[in-house]
Design an enzyme around this catalytic site. Sequence first.
Site, PDB file in Angstrom:
ATOM      1  N   HIS A   1      -3.059  36.855  -7.321  1.00 37.02           N
ATOM      2  CA  HIS A   1      -4.032  36.519  -8.361  1.00 37.02           C
ATOM      3  C   HIS A   1      -3.820  37.377  -9.612  1.00 37.02           C
ATOM      4  O   HIS A   1      -3.405  38.541  -9.526  1.00 37.02           O
ATOM      5  CB  HIS A   1      -5.458  36.707  -7.844  1.00 37.02           C
ATOM      6  CG  HIS A   1      -6.489  36.087  -8.729  1.00 37.02           C
ATOM      7  ND1 HIS A   1      -6.963  36.711  -9.862  1.00 37.02           N
ATOM      8  CD2 HIS A   1      -7.119  34.882  -8.676  1.00 37.02           C
ATOM      9  CE1 HIS A   1      -7.853  35.935 -10.457  1.00 37.02           C
ATOM     10  NE2 HIS A   1      -7.963  34.819  -9.762  1.00 37.02           N
TER      11      HIS A   1
ATOM     12  N   GLU B   1      -3.325  28.674 -11.840  1.00 35.74           N
ATOM     13  CA  GLU B   1      -4.473  29.241 -12.539  1.00 35.74           C
ATOM     14  C   GLU B   1      -4.016  29.876 -13.845  1.00 35.74           C
ATOM     15  O   GLU B   1      -3.663  31.070 -13.873  1.00 35.74           O
ATOM     16  CB  GLU B   1      -5.161  30.297 -11.667  1.00 35.74           C
ATOM     17  CG  GLU B   1      -5.816  29.739 -10.426  1.00 35.74           C
ATOM     18  CD  GLU B   1      -6.806  30.730  -9.838  1.00 35.74           C
ATOM     19  OE1 GLU B   1      -7.979  30.356  -9.679  1.00 35.74           O
ATOM     20  OE2 GLU B   1      -6.422  31.870  -9.564  1.00 35.74           O
TER      21      GLU B   1
END
Length: 263
Positions: A115, A184
Amino acid sequence: MIPENSTSSEDSASALGPRPIVGVSLKLYFGLARTRSWLAEVAALDEVLTALPRPVDLFVLPSFPALADAAGLLGPTRIAFGAQNVHWAEAGAWTGEVSAGMLAEAGARYVEVGHAERRRHFGETDETVAAKTRAATRAGLIPVICAGERRGGDPVAAVEETLAQVRAALAGATPGSEVVLAYEPVWAIGGREPAPAAHVRTVTAALRDALRDHDVPGRVIYGGTAGPGTYTKLAGAVDGLFLGRLAHDTEGLRAVLEEVSGG
């Protein structure tokens, strides 16, 4: 316990394509008591999953201390759970870390790696993410590999930056293991609206090519201010969504599940 519907994307493929999938990461927004009550609300959505016109896989990623609660509350359902992080080592003097094997023992099915917040705040690199992907797949976990460009605007540059991250991670995957690629774009995380649909389609098409090139079965999902309406705009480009704060209200999560299912 592995939920009945946690099949590989290859096994769940049909004339409509891979089975849709929705994931939720709680990050560090909730304390333990609030996480427990939220997990109980999510467990109640099992009835919704059963009634959907098309099956949808659902997984949630709470903080480490809540994994036992997730196992207890979600174990009887078809909802999977996992962790937001993992260490690359199987064992050793790694104070404060958690191995993939221990997560699997705890009943986890998924684990998030790569992430943008881990890269930015903890200095994780492509090499780190590849090592974590390797550890996760060796332990039989499905890594949710997050990737995305830092700045918006140019889809060609977005493809180049995102593909570099994904290819590095896929190189660490155990042959034949399943993965989930979560696109993302960093600039869209926590924003007012998702990245433009045309932009997402360009990047996710390249991610599917990467899966084929590496001969890794997997599904592609979108995260970055995703919510109701996002999946419809991206129809055919992604296999599902990766949600954040929108899913804190499980009615919002229900709405996304129904949309992704086509109901």
